[in-house]
Motif scaffolding. Structure first.
Motif, PDB file in Angstrom:
ATOM      1  N   SER A   1      -4.719  75.683  10.781  1.00 44.11           N
ATOM      2  CA  SER A   1      -5.193  74.986  11.965  1.00 44.11           C
ATOM      3  C   SER A   1      -6.596  75.488  12.270  1.00 44.11           C
ATOM      4  O   SER A   1      -7.029  76.514  11.747  1.00 44.11           O
ATOM      5  CB  SER A   1      -4.245  75.285  13.135  1.00 44.11           C
ATOM      6  OG  SER A   1      -4.833  74.957  14.363  1.00 44.11           O
ATOM      7  N   THR A   2      -7.295  74.764  13.137  1.00 44.60           N
ATOM      8  CA  THR A   2      -8.639  75.187  13.517  1.00 44.60           C
ATOM      9  C   THR A   2      -8.611  76.292  14.571  1.00 44.60           C
ATOM     10  O   THR A   2      -9.617  76.940  14.802  1.00 44.60           O
ATOM     11  CB  THR A   2      -9.448  74.001  14.065  1.00 44.60           C
ATOM     12  OG1 THR A   2      -8.787  73.480  15.216  1.00 44.60           O
ATOM     13  CG2 THR A   2      -9.588  72.913  13.011  1.00 44.60           C
TER      14      THR A   2
ATOM     15  N   ASP B   1      -3.635  68.286   5.629  1.00 45.78           N
ATOM     16  CA  ASP B   1      -3.943  67.717   6.943  1.00 45.78           C
ATOM     17  C   ASP B   1      -3.401  66.299   7.029  1.00 45.78           C
ATOM     18  O   ASP B   1      -3.268  65.602   6.053  1.00 45.78           O
ATOM     19  CB  ASP B   1      -5.437  67.761   7.251  1.00 45.78           C
ATOM     20  CG  ASP B   1      -6.296  67.060   6.225  1.00 45.78           C
ATOM     21  OD1 ASP B   1      -5.770  66.206   5.496  1.00 45.78           O
ATOM     22  OD2 ASP B   1      -7.487  67.356   6.164  1.00 45.78           O
TER      23      ASP B   1
ATOM     24  N   ASN C   1      -3.620  64.520  10.519  1.00 46.71           N
ATOM     25  CA  ASN C   1      -4.003  63.926  11.800  1.00 46.71           C
ATOM     26  C   ASN C   1      -5.051  62.841  11.558  1.00 46.71           C
ATOM     27  O   ASN C   1      -6.231  63.126  11.457  1.00 46.71           O
ATOM     28  CB  ASN C   1      -4.545  65.006  12.739  1.00 46.71           C
ATOM     29  CG  ASN C   1      -4.857  64.466  14.112  1.00 46.71           C
ATOM     30  OD1 ASN C   1      -4.951  63.266  14.323  1.00 46.71           O
ATOM     31  ND2 ASN C   1      -5.030  65.366  15.051  1.00 46.71           N
TER      32      ASN C   1
ATOM     33  N   ASN D   1      -7.913  61.724  14.839  1.00 51.20           N
ATOM     34  CA  ASN D   1      -9.116  62.411  15.274  1.00 51.20           C
ATOM     35  C   ASN D   1      -9.931  62.818  14.046  1.00 51.20           C
ATOM     36  O   ASN D   1      -9.608  63.795  13.370  1.00 51.20           O
ATOM     37  CB  ASN D   1      -8.722  63.637  16.107  1.00 51.20           C
ATOM     38  CG  ASN D   1      -9.916  64.320  16.726  1.00 51.20           C
ATOM     39  OD1 ASN D   1     -11.014  64.316  16.178  1.00 51.20           O
ATOM     40  ND2 ASN D   1      -9.701  64.922  17.882  1.00 51.20           N
TER      41      ASN D   1
ATOM     42  N   LYS E   1     -12.838  64.198  13.727  1.00 47.89           N
ATOM     43  CA  LYS E   1     -13.433  65.531  13.824  1.00 47.89           C
ATOM     44  C   LYS E   1     -12.419  66.608  13.419  1.00 47.89           C
ATOM     45  O   LYS E   1     -12.753  67.531  12.666  1.00 47.89           O
ATOM     46  CB  LYS E   1     -13.932  65.772  15.249  1.00 47.89           C
ATOM     47  CG  LYS E   1     -14.694  67.056  15.424  1.00 47.89           C
ATOM     48  CD  LYS E   1     -15.225  67.181  16.846  1.00 47.89           C
ATOM     49  CE  LYS E   1     -15.934  68.507  17.024  1.00 47.89           C
ATOM     50  NZ  LYS E   1     -16.383  68.687  18.405  1.00 47.89           N
ATOM     51  N   THR E   2     -11.189  66.476  13.892  1.00 51.79           N
ATOM     52  CA  THR E   2     -10.150  67.451  13.550  1.00 51.79           C
ATOM     53  C   THR E   2      -9.821  67.390  12.059  1.00 51.79           C
ATOM     54  O   THR E   2      -9.677  68.431  11.410  1.00 51.79           O
ATOM     55  CB  THR E   2      -8.870  67.203  14.386  1.00 51.79           C
ATOM     56  OG1 THR E   2      -9.211  67.297  15.770  1.00 51.79           O
ATOM     57  CG2 THR E   2      -7.786  68.206  14.060  1.00 51.79           C
TER      58      THR E   2
ATOM     59  N   LEU F   1     -10.094  70.568   9.553  1.00 52.40           N
ATOM     60  CA  LEU F   1      -8.932  71.008   8.775  1.00 52.40           C
ATOM     61  C   LEU F   1      -9.194  70.879   7.281  1.00 52.40           C
ATOM     62  O   LEU F   1      -8.797  71.746   6.496  1.00 52.40           O
ATOM     63  CB  LEU F   1      -7.695  70.198   9.156  1.00 52.40           C
ATOM     64  CG  LEU F   1      -6.913  70.680  10.356  1.00 52.40           C
ATOM     65  CD1 LEU F   1      -5.821  69.687  10.717  1.00 52.40           C
ATOM     66  CD2 LEU F   1      -6.318  72.052  10.124  1.00 52.40           C
TER      67      LEU F   1
END
Length: 166
Positions: free
Chosen positions: A10-11, A66, A68, A71, A73-74, A78
């Protein structure tokens, strides 16, 4: 000796678990949620993951891919972390396997399709408590369950090869 490290990256928080010959030996949480600067946080996260991988020296690293898609950016952040893990594995001649959340969760009957994130995390924690007696963070639980799922997949693959005489 087969050494497997499983990672729920995770970030902000990353869970890691160490399996030696199929037995859970260690687990930990890397937590940088209080670091506001995203670039620093990602760099610190990658460095901490590298440090732990260097200490554990696994044969195989299993990392949750990953997923997601909402988003961008996320996903980008990731992907950078997962890419850094893959690169570190290449440099150290370790096998790196990316596994989608749906793939590792289907190894456990407790997970059902279309569950919400909070339900998924709750079940992950309950599985670890039930199977190991360990009470730890949701990220560590996911890492432990990722490792357990990979071991199940690997066992099934080896059993099939043996059954088919390969």
């Amino acid at each position: 000796m087969k050494i497997i490290c499983s990672i729920d990256s995770s970030t902000t928080k990353t869970g890691m678990a160490l399996y030696v010959d199929g037995v859970l030996k260690e687990h930990l949480l890397i937590d940088y949620k209080n670091e506001r600067d995203v670039d620093k946080r990602i760099s610190k996260m990658c460095y901490s993951i590298y440090s732990q991988l260097k200490k554990w020296n696994p044969n195989i690293v299993v990392v949750e891919d990953d997923y997601n898609k909402n988003n961008v950016k996320t996903v980008k952040m990731l992907s950078n972390i997962i890419g850094a893990i893959k690169g570190y594995c290449v440099i150290n001649d370790w096998e790196c396997i990316c596994i989608m959340p749906s793939q590792w969760r289907k190894e456990f009957s407790e997970f059902k399709s279309k569950m919400k994130r909070d339900e998924l995390k709750y079940i992950s924690i309950q599985l670890v408590k039930k199977n190991t007696g360990i009470d730890c963070s949701e990220d560590e639980c996911d890492a432990i369950n990722i490792g357990e799922a990979y071991l199940r997949i690997l066992k099934r693959y080896c059993d099939d090869k043996q059954k088919n005489g390969l």
